[in-house]
Design a protein around this motif. Structure first.
Motif, PDB file in Angstrom:
ATOM      1  N   ALA A   1      -7.623  26.023 -54.338  1.00  0.00           N
ATOM      2  CA  ALA A   1      -7.703  24.834 -53.485  1.00  0.00           C
ATOM      3  C   ALA A   1      -7.701  23.632 -54.408  1.00  0.00           C
ATOM      4  O   ALA A   1      -8.558  23.522 -55.282  1.00  0.00           O
TER       5      ALA A   1
ATOM      6  N   GLY B   1      -7.462  19.343 -54.449  1.00  0.00           N
ATOM      7  CA  GLY B   1      -7.462  18.125 -53.656  1.00  0.00           C
ATOM      8  C   GLY B   1      -8.839  17.518 -53.572  1.00  0.00           C
ATOM      9  O   GLY B   1      -9.764  17.915 -54.294  1.00  0.00           O
TER      10      GLY B   1
ATOM     11  N   VAL C   1     -10.685  18.916 -48.749  1.00  0.00           N
ATOM     12  CA  VAL C   1      -9.827  20.096 -48.915  1.00  0.00           C
ATOM     13  C   VAL C   1     -10.647  21.260 -49.449  1.00  0.00           C
ATOM     14  O   VAL C   1     -10.545  22.396 -48.963  1.00  0.00           O
TER      15      VAL C   1
ATOM     16  N   GLU D   1     -12.974  22.660 -46.743  1.00  0.00           N
ATOM     17  CA  GLU D   1     -12.253  23.483 -45.768  1.00  0.00           C
ATOM     18  C   GLU D   1     -11.924  24.847 -46.351  1.00  0.00           C
ATOM     19  O   GLU D   1     -12.070  25.883 -45.679  1.00  0.00           O
TER      20      GLU D   1
ATOM     21  N   ALA E   1      -6.991  26.023 -47.585  1.00  0.00           N
ATOM     22  CA  ALA E   1      -7.059  24.761 -46.845  1.00  0.00           C
ATOM     23  C   ALA E   1      -5.670  24.400 -46.337  1.00  0.00           C
ATOM     24  O   ALA E   1      -4.659  24.714 -46.963  1.00  0.00           O
TER      25      ALA E   1
ATOM     26  N   ASP F   1      -4.087  21.494 -45.910  1.00  0.00           N
ATOM     27  CA  ASP F   1      -3.397  20.293 -46.399  1.00  0.00           C
ATOM     28  C   ASP F   1      -2.142  20.668 -47.188  1.00  0.00           C
ATOM     29  O   ASP F   1      -2.228  21.214 -48.290  1.00  0.00           O
TER      30      ASP F   1
ATOM     31  N   GLN G   1      -1.207  20.047 -51.066  1.00  0.00           N
ATOM     32  CA  GLN G   1      -1.562  20.953 -52.155  1.00  0.00           C
ATOM     33  C   GLN G   1      -0.320  21.538 -52.841  1.00  0.00           C
ATOM     34  O   GLN G   1      -0.369  21.919 -54.016  1.00  0.00           O
TER      35      GLN G   1
END
Length: 287
Positions: free
Chosen positions: A214, A216, A220, A223, A273, A275, A278
């Motif tokens: 992950a 960010g 992020v 999550e 996550a 987003d 990424q």
């Protein structure tokens, strides 16, 4: 160096964006996990949609719980996806062990290994164009369409018990290892290669490693931790898996280098996550 992306499952509507952006980037594959009693998109249906939205990147299940599936239908689905994607489909398969999935499917969880072995023989027969069945005149006719790849789509096996390594040597094209660091994965890779050689197989198995990532802002990361924690709650030790989540570019880069150093042909970066930015962050991390 081949680096793929494992797709997040929390927002299926975003997966077309993920697929298109990954296809335009440096990534080699898109992977999607499988569960039945869980809030995830069905992987074969989803990957078929993503096949139409991409032209280059490979598509693979990580891993499909094959014993939950009707074998004849699975043979047809996999061959169809192989054809529609231009042979960009990899069938990653395993047995898993979550009893609720097996209860929902009406399959005996205690027979899952034996059922998978039976399925493999039938899948290979179907993909070779032979009558479906066990042979000796009891087949019911071939199941099409014929896959683009001779003998069927590429098959990788996931798991770490000896039976998995034996399946790679007998039925598979390679091995997908997840959740172990490079030191332990090195042992698994060498065991797979040894059994492949003992089985008299030509060439070498394809070796893939999967690591959780992950990248960010804190939203992020939060999550990703929540999604991972929920998914691995069944183990009773979700914190153990969360401890392996890589959250910095340096950690991602070091992991890719380490797994490549022990012979991984591909490293899958599994994103928890949703987003899609990424994708660019990960591309920069492994450039």
């Amino acid at each position: 160096m081949n680096v793929g992306l494992g797709l997040p499952i929390s927002n299926p509507a975003q997966l077309l964006t993920w697929a298109r952006r990954a296809d335009a980037g440096p990534f080699s594959a898109l992977g999607l996990l499988d569960r039945l009693v869980y809030d995830n998109p069905e992987p074969l249906v989803t990957l078929a949609v993503l096949a139409g939205a991409t032209s280059r990147v490979r598509l693979q299940t990580e891993v499909l719980i094959a014993p939950l599936h009707n074998t004849a239908i699975l043979a047809k689905q996999a061959a169809t996806l192989d054809r529609l994607s231009g042979s960009r489909f990899t069938l990653g398969i395993g047995t898993a062990g979550r009893e609720d999935d097996y209860l929902a499917a009406g399959v005996d969880v205690h027979r899952r290994g034996r059922r998978l072995d039976e399925q493999l023989a039938l899948l290979r027969r179907a993909w070779s164009g032979e009558p479906y069945g066990a042979g000796d005149g009891d087949g019911v006719g071939p199941i099409g369409p014929a896959p683009v790849r001779l003998g069927g789509p590429e098959v990788l096996f996931g798991g770490f018990v000896p039976a998995v390594f034996e399946r790679v040597a007998r039925w598979g094209d390679g091995f997908l290892g997840a959740g172990l660091g490079p030191q332990w994965m090195d042992t698994a890779f060498r065991d797979v290669e040894r059994r492949w050689e003992l089985a008299g197989r030509e060439g070498r198995p394809r070796l893939a490693a999967q690591v959780n990532v992950a990248l960010g802002p804190e939203t992020v990361l939060a999550e990703a931790r929540k999604e991972m924690g929920d998914y691995y709650a069944f183990t009773g030790r979700p914190g153990h898996m969360l401890a392996g989540l890589l959250t910095t570019p340096a950690a991602v880069r070091d992991a890719v280098t380490a797994f490549t150093g022990i012979g991984a042909d591909e490293v899958m970066l599994y994103c928890w996550a949703s987003d899609p930015d990424q994708i660019d962050r990960l591309a920069d991390a492994v450039a």
